[in-house]
Motif scaffolding. Structure first.
Motif, PDB file in Angstrom:
ATOM      1  N   SER A 114       2.142   6.354  -7.300  1.00  0.00           N
ATOM      2  CA  SER A 114       0.930   6.793  -8.008  1.00  0.00           C
ATOM      3  C   SER A 114       1.080   8.198  -8.599  1.00  0.00           C
ATOM      4  O   SER A 114       0.323   8.576  -9.510  1.00  0.00           O
ATOM      5  CB  SER A 114      -0.271   6.761  -7.054  1.00  0.00           C
ATOM      6  OG  SER A 114      -0.066   7.655  -5.981  1.00  0.00           O
ATOM      7  N   GLU A 162       0.837  -1.203   0.000  1.00  0.00           N
ATOM      8  CA  GLU A 162       0.000   0.000   0.000  1.00  0.00           C
ATOM      9  C   GLU A 162       0.875   1.258   0.000  1.00  0.00           C
ATOM     10  O   GLU A 162       0.593   2.247  -0.721  1.00  0.00           O
ATOM     11  CB  GLU A 162      -0.908   0.001   1.240  1.00  0.00           C
ATOM     12  CG  GLU A 162      -2.003  -1.032   1.213  1.00  0.00           C
ATOM     13  CD  GLU A 162      -3.105  -0.656   0.227  1.00  0.00           C
ATOM     14  OE1 GLU A 162      -3.150   0.511  -0.208  1.00  0.00           O
ATOM     15  OE2 GLU A 162      -3.907  -1.560  -0.111  1.00  0.00           O
ATOM     16  N   SER A 193       2.602   1.652  -3.396  1.00  0.00           N
ATOM     17  CA  SER A 193       1.597   1.985  -4.402  1.00  0.00           C
ATOM     18  C   SER A 193       1.226   3.452  -4.311  1.00  0.00           C
ATOM     19  O   SER A 193       1.043   4.145  -5.340  1.00  0.00           O
ATOM     20  CB  SER A 193       0.357   1.107  -4.215  1.00  0.00           C
ATOM     21  OG  SER A 193       0.678  -0.255  -4.418  1.00  0.00           O
ATOM     22  N   SER A 194       1.110   3.938  -3.090  1.00  0.00           N
ATOM     23  CA  SER A 194       0.802   5.360  -2.908  1.00  0.00           C
ATOM     24  C   SER A 194       1.957   6.233  -3.403  1.00  0.00           C
ATOM     25  O   SER A 194       1.752   7.309  -3.981  1.00  0.00           O
ATOM     26  CB  SER A 194       0.527   5.643  -1.433  1.00  0.00           C
ATOM     27  OG  SER A 194      -0.586   4.911  -0.979  1.00  0.00           O
TER      28      SER A 194
END
Length: 509
Positions: free
Chosen positions: A67, A60, A63-64
């Motif tokens: 992004s 997570e 991924s953040s």
């Protein structure tokens, strides 16, 4: 080597307890092991969940982070990110090829050609999970660059929608295996402690129950049976002593009757000679008178003997009746033994019920209860034989009473005959004082004397026959008494394992 009943019961009780404790220990240890397996499995699942949760957080986070970056910068960022000692990330295209990997030689290759250390294709499985659920996990083997060893590894992946990527990271499971081994060692130590605790409890319970069993057997089985056996031996000895005394009286009575019979036979022979020479009576009147007086003395002696026989016969009747009473006392002892045996059978039956309710664990105790019940049945069978022998004794005593009463009647008849003989001899004595003119009367009197003597002799022979029958009956009673003693010894052998008690030795000696 013979073993006493008490020893057998204690041994069987100890064996049953050992088996029972062994079964309980096995059940407890098995339960502990099963609980340990469950605990290890739960602990493994917890560690796996912690690792998966940690990898979720890392995926997570990265991924953040990517992004907001362009695709190429995002790939380079993923390729360069490290965490921990050996942690890294990789990216898989949803079309089934490797997009980013720490080993750049794998980038662009189809997932179907990438295999783990065990030569298994595994990335397509993870890809399929993520297509269906958006995320997934897979376990495989991979070379750990830190330890340079092939180890189990768990990877987590999640789909990132911006570039249709599957971002993956993984963790090696060597620390999980170490934790599992430590947990298993703790469980094994717990099992050993459980076994030691059960062993201590077993030893204490076994000693306590054996002591209780010894006390119970001594108080409620061995001592009552030993007391009953001692009483049976005592009564048997008294019966044997009484019968021996009666045998002595019978021998003396038979001897007396034999002497009287011999005297009467001589007397009868003399009477025959007197009858044959009746013509010489006149010439030998004085001699006849003298012989007649001798006959009076002999008949007096005969009367005294008959009275002694009558008195002895009355004593025999009283002793036979007393023997019957003692036989009834033995019946009371037999009833006591039967009561004890019945109580033993009831205890064995209750024990068998308890064993049956205990299921598989009570099988051996059921065998012990069955053996105790069989022993009680054997004791009751022995007492039944004793009852039969006692009934035979009572029947023999009854026959003795009838025979003795018959003997009494015959003795009374003999005494009556003897009294008439005395009267006849006195008549002969009076006639001898008369003149020889009374020779014919003397001959007639002698003939009557001969007839009376034959009757007396017949009566004496009947008395002798009755005495012989009485002696045979006494011998039979003595044999029955010996059989009763043997039965008591057999019962004692069952109780004490073939060893005679002190009381029995004293009676037998």
């Amino acid at each position: 080597m013979n073993c006493s009943l008490k020893g057998k019961l204690i041994g069987l009780t100890a064996l049953f307890l050992c088996c029972l404790v062994a079964v309980l220990s096995f059940v407890s240890v098995t339960g502990t092991l099963e609980r340990g397996e469950i605990r290890v499995q739960e602990y493994r699942e917890l560690l796996y969940k912690q690792k998966i949760d940690n990898m979720k957080d890392l995926v997570e986070a990265i991924s953040s982070a990517i992004s907001f970056l362009p695709e190429e910068e995002a790939k380079q960022f993923v390729r360069n990110v490290r965490y921990g000692d050996d942690g890294y990330f990789l990216v898989i295209n949803m079309n089934g090829s490797m997009a980013v990997h720490i080993d750049q030689s794998l980038e662009g290759q189809p997932l179907a050609v990438i295999k783990d250390a065990d030569n298994h294709v595994f990335w397509p499985t993870l890809l399929e999970q993520c297509r269906e659920n958006g995320e997934g996990t897979i376990q495989y083997t991979w070379l750990n660059p830190k330890t340079a060893k092939v180890e189990s590894k768990l990877s987590y992946g999640k789909v990132i929608g911006k570039w249709n990527w599957l971002v993956v990271t993984g963790e090696y499971l060597n620390d999980v295996e170490s934790a599992m081994n430590k947990e298993k060692n703790d469980i094994q130590q717990e099992v050993r402690s459980t076994i030691q605790r059960y062993l201590l409890i077993t030893v204490f319970a076994l000693v306590l129950i054996i002591i209780s069993a010894i006390f119970f057997i001594n108080r409620y089985i061995t001592k009552p049976l030993a007391g009953a056996i001692t009483k049976v031996n005592t009564y048997a000895a008294k019966i044997d002593e009484t019968v021996t005394n009666q045998a002595s009286f019978s021998i003396e009575l038979s001897s007396s009757v034999s002497e009287i019979s011999a005297t009467m036979e001589e007397f009868s022979s003399s009477a025959v000679l007197i009858t044959n020479h009746s013509q010489g009576v006149a010439d030998s009147a004085a001699q006849t008178l003298e012989k007649t007086r001798q006959g009076v003395a002999e008949v007096d002696a005969l009367m005294a003997k008959m009275k002694e026989i009558y008195h002895d016969n009355q004593v025999n009747i009283k002793e036979i009746v007393a023997l019957g009473h003692k036989s009834n006392e033995i019946n009371k002892v037999r009833e006591l033994i039967n009561d004890i045996a019945n109580q033993t059978r009831l205890i064995a039956f209750n024990a068998a019920l308890e064993a049956a309710s205990a299921g598989e664990a009570g099988k051996r105790f059921g065998v012990v209860a069955l053996e105790i019940r069989r022993l009680a049945d054997s004791v009751m069978a022995s007492t039944k034989e004793i009852e039969i022998k006692i009934n035979e004794i009572v029947a023999a005593v009854s026959r003795q009473v009838v025979a003795s009463e018959k003997n009494t009647k015959e003795i009374e008849e003999g005494m009556a005959y003897s009294e008439r003989t005395v009267s006849i001899i006195y008549d002969i004595e009076h006639a001898a004082d008369q003149t020889t003119d009374a020779v014919q009367q003397i001959v007639l009197s002698i003939q009557q004397q001969q007839t009376a003597g034959e009757q007396v002799l017949t009566a004496l022979r009947q008395i002798k026959q009755g005495t012989n029958d009485h002696t045979a009956a006494i011998q039979q009673t003595k044999n029955i008494s010996k059989e009763l003693t043997n039965l008591a010894e057999d019962l004692e052998a069952v109780v004490d394992g073939g060893k005679k008690t002190t009381a029995a030795n004293q009676i037998g000696g």
